[in-house]
Design an enzyme around this catalytic site. Structure first.
Site, PDB file in Angstrom:
ATOM      1  N   TYR A 143       0.444  -1.220  -0.266  1.00 33.46           N
ATOM      2  CA  TYR A 143      -0.112   0.054   0.073  1.00 33.46           C
ATOM      3  C   TYR A 143       1.097   1.384   0.271  1.00 33.46           C
ATOM      4  O   TYR A 143       1.640   1.557   0.983  1.00 33.46           O
ATOM      5  CB  TYR A 143      -0.666  -0.013   0.925  1.00 33.46           C
ATOM      6  CG  TYR A 143      -2.265   0.837   1.789  1.00 33.46           C
ATOM      7  CD1 TYR A 143      -1.881   2.300   1.908  1.00 33.46           C
ATOM      8  CD2 TYR A 143      -2.752   1.984   0.708  1.00 33.46           C
ATOM      9  CE1 TYR A 143      -2.025   2.667   2.624  1.00 33.46           C
ATOM     10  CE2 TYR A 143      -3.845   2.714   0.631  1.00 33.46           C
ATOM     11  CZ  TYR A 143      -3.515   3.909   2.165  1.00 33.46           C
ATOM     12  OH  TYR A 143      -4.506   4.668   2.378  1.00 33.46           O
ATOM     13  N   ASP A 238       9.474   2.461  -0.559  1.00 35.07           N
ATOM     14  CA  ASP A 238       8.159   3.374   0.599  1.00 35.07           C
ATOM     15  C   ASP A 238       8.555   2.892   1.910  1.00 35.07           C
ATOM     16  O   ASP A 238       7.833   1.642   2.669  1.00 35.07           O
ATOM     17  CB  ASP A 238       7.330   2.592  -0.307  1.00 35.07           C
ATOM     18  CG  ASP A 238       5.800   3.258   0.610  1.00 35.07           C
ATOM     19  OD1 ASP A 238       5.171   3.460   0.158  1.00 35.07           O
ATOM     20  OD2 ASP A 238       6.347   3.954   1.491  1.00 35.07           O
ATOM     21  N   LYS A 266       5.226   8.810   8.766  1.00 31.69           N
ATOM     22  CA  LYS A 266       5.219   8.728  10.375  1.00 31.69           C
ATOM     23  C   LYS A 266       6.201   8.621  11.128  1.00 31.69           C
ATOM     24  O   LYS A 266       6.366   9.360  11.704  1.00 31.69           O
ATOM     25  CB  LYS A 266       4.395   7.161  10.425  1.00 31.69           C
ATOM     26  CG  LYS A 266       3.653   6.492   9.302  1.00 31.69           C
ATOM     27  CD  LYS A 266       3.636   4.255   9.366  1.00 31.69           C
ATOM     28  CE  LYS A 266       2.444   4.061   8.163  1.00 31.69           C
ATOM     29  NZ  LYS A 266       0.743   4.041   8.990  1.00 31.69           N
TER      30      LYS A 266
HETATM   31  P1  KE4 Z   1      -0.330   8.472   5.049  1.00 25.85           P
HETATM   32  O1  KE4 Z   1      -1.127   8.813   3.460  1.00 25.85           O
HETATM   33  O2  KE4 Z   1      -1.571   7.521   5.778  1.00 25.85           O
HETATM   34  O3  KE4 Z   1       0.012   9.052   5.356  1.00 25.85           O
HETATM   35  O4  KE4 Z   1       0.430   6.941   3.989  1.00 25.85           O
HETATM   36  C1  KE4 Z   1       0.039   6.138   3.048  1.00 25.85           C
HETATM   37  C2  KE4 Z   1       0.672   4.483   3.331  1.00 25.85           C
HETATM   38  C3  KE4 Z   1       2.060   5.087   2.235  1.00 25.85           C
HETATM   39  N1  KE4 Z   1       2.912   3.480   2.266  1.00 25.85           N
HETATM   40  C4  KE4 Z   1       2.386   2.808   3.018  1.00 25.85           C
HETATM   41  C5  KE4 Z   1       3.741   2.115   3.689  1.00 25.85           C
HETATM   42  C6  KE4 Z   1       2.133   3.322   4.459  1.00 25.85           C
HETATM   43  O5  KE4 Z   1       1.635   2.052   5.585  1.00 25.85           O
HETATM   44  C7  KE4 Z   1       0.834   4.411   4.549  1.00 25.85           C
HETATM   45  C8  KE4 Z   1       0.095   4.191   5.706  1.00 25.85           C
HETATM   46  N2  KE4 Z   1      -0.290   3.027   6.188  1.00 25.85           N
HETATM   47  C9  KE4 Z   1      -1.667   2.966   6.299  1.00 25.85           C
HETATM   48  C10 KE4 Z   1      -1.455   1.486   7.797  1.00 25.85           C
HETATM   49  N3  KE4 Z   1      -1.297   0.774   6.594  1.00 25.85           N
HETATM   50  C11 KE4 Z   1      -2.181   4.341   7.520  1.00 25.85           C
HETATM   51  C12 KE4 Z   1      -3.196   3.842   8.246  1.00 25.85           C
HETATM   52  C13 KE4 Z   1      -4.689   4.208   7.829  1.00 25.85           C
HETATM   53  O6  KE4 Z   1      -4.796   4.019   6.439  1.00 25.85           O
HETATM   54  O7  KE4 Z   1      -5.403   4.610   8.172  1.00 25.85           O
END
Ligand code: KE4
Length: 426
Positions: A143, A238, A266
């Site tokens: 993701y 990523d 994060k």
């Molecule tokens: P954000 O746009 O949520 O800050 O980041 C996206 C993203 C990009 N790359 C990786 C590897 C990520 O894990 C994420 C976001 N992770 C999720 C949890 N698996 C955030 C939680 C959510 O979507 O509320």
């Protein structure tokens, strides 16, 4: 146990989709209704009904130095009192960019943004702009945020062309995203053969965290690096989840593979809306205003979020990583012992301070393996642990995280509760 949370959920659903501001928080996959959180400190969170939990979600990774670390709180209080955002350059942004460059092998230049989504969507724009090619390769189960190019599912078995996996994503966008299988280098080679000279970038989580915690096998990352070199393709790690968590220099340091570009989020924002993309000088100088690849943001690099990120990274010294590794190893050994002693059909993966307990006896290597887990049993386990005061990620497809505040006593307590909860669900 959850009366006030249930009332708040009913009220929240009136004005927000699912009553939440990010879908996974709604507990759709695990069922039941989510506790509304009132406060958090160190390794624990407390909900509006006064229930306290040991937290393994850590707001999906950022709270690696624990919630509300005094040094982070004090620094942010001082920062916000000086003004929360200027929309102009500040010295603080230089300090954070330099800290990222110091840590991430091969990162020469950094751009701060506001979310991992923004970082990932821009990283592929830079790769496309620099190479003049349109297609990208991503991996099923990885993701990279919710921008259109990533909301793509694998097409029918025969094709490897992507299809939209959300309404609102156009076929035109989907055709430029190709899907490969994590840990399967042949699936990548096949895409290169079928799309000669058209692939701008490969983007992946070097350790998957969005289909549970799946480490790269054998020399998968090395072979990806070599393929990208051979085909002039930009390799993007990523590291939104792994960055500054599984080592001081993230997965690139842990596995000794240098990507052409990174995305971070994060941990780097210390719990505030801050993320970044970075990479080799030659690529990053394509970014405006140095070059023609456009990206911008009103609150990018704002002094409060940068302060939180800087203080967090400064707390993550060698002792901190040593502690994270040791507590991670203790948790993993304890889970393996439970699996061995009980014979329950479970397996586990851990990399540094991120981990998963999978409800399948076959140790998963890719997204299909995780999809074969006993999701129903995981969901029962999730709630059994919640009732025992342990807050796990509400999905088999998420990873768990440790902070520097998770100590041996907490790990031993959670292992006991895990064994008890597993006896309940099996
Ligand atoms: P954000 O746009 O949520 O800050 O980041 C996206 C993203 C990009 N790359 C990786 C590897 C990520 O894990 C994420 C976001 N992770 C999720 C949890 N698996 C955030 C939680 C959510 O979507 O509320």
């Amino acid at each position: 146990m959850f009366q006030k949370s249930k009332e708040l959920l009913a009220r929240a659903q009136k004005t927000m989709p699912g009553g939440v501001n990010s879908p996974v928080r709604a507990f759709t996959s695990v069922g039941g209704s989510p506790p509304f959180i009132d406060s958090a400190r160190g390794p624990r969170i407390t909900d509006v009904d006064g229930n306290e939990y040991i937290d393994f979600v850590l707001t999906w990774g950022p709270a690696i130095v624990g919630h509300a670390h005094p040094r982070v709180v004090e620094a942010c209080q001082k920062a916000v009192a000086r003004g929360s955002s200027f929309g102009a350059p500040t010295k603080l942004e230089i300090e954070l960019a330099e800290e990222i460059v110091d840590r991430a092998p091969g990162a020469d230049v950094v751009r701060l943004v506001n979310s991992g989504t923004e970082a990932c969507m821009t990283a592929i724009r830079v790769a496309r702009g620099a190479t003049g090619r349109d297609k990208i390769i991503k991996f099923e189960g990885c993701y990279h945020g919710h921008s259109d190019s990533f909301l793509i599912a694998a097409g029918s078995g025969a094709t490897t062309l992507g299809v939209p996996n959300s309404p609102g994503v156009t076929k035109g966008t989907a055709k430029d995203t190709l899907l490969a299988r994590f840990n399967d280098i042949a699936s990548v080679e096949k895409l290169f053969d079928e799309n000669k000279g058209e692939v701008a970038a490969i983007i992946l989580e070097p350790v998957c965290g969005n289909t549970g915690c799946l480490p790269p096998q054998d020399d998968f990352l090395q072979k990806l690096r070599a393929l990208c070199d051979d085909h002039g393709v930009v390799l993007i790690f990523d590291e939104v989840m792994t960055g500054f968590r599984i080592a001081k220099g993230g997965a690139a340091e842990r596995y000794g593979i240098t990507p052409d570009m990174y995305t971070f989020g994060k941990v780097v924002g210390g719990g505030f809306p801050l993320a970044a993309y970075a990479g080799r000088e030659e690529l990053m100088r394509h970014v405006a205003p140095d070059g023609p690849v456009y990206q911008a943001g009103t609150l990018s690099g704002n002094p409060v979020a940068v302060t939180a990120g800087l203080e967090t990274l400064r707390l993550l010294d060698d002792d901190a990583y040593d502690h994270l590794e040791k507590t991670g190893a203790r948790l993993e050994a304890g889970m393996k012992k439970i699996i061995e002693d009980t014979g329950y059909p479970l397996s586990t993966h851990r990399v540094g301070s991120m981990f998963s307990l999978f409800f399948t006896p076959e140790s998963p290597v890719d997204h299909d393996d995780v999809k074969a887990c006993d999701i129903e049993r995981f969901n029962q386990f999730f709630h059994a642990m919640l009732r025992r005061g342990v807050y796990l990620a509400p999905s088999q497809f998420e990873a768990g995280f440790l902070s520097i505040d998770h100590d041996d006593a907490i790990i031993d307590e959670v292992l006991e509760k895990t064994a008890d909860a597993l006896d309940e669900v099996f």
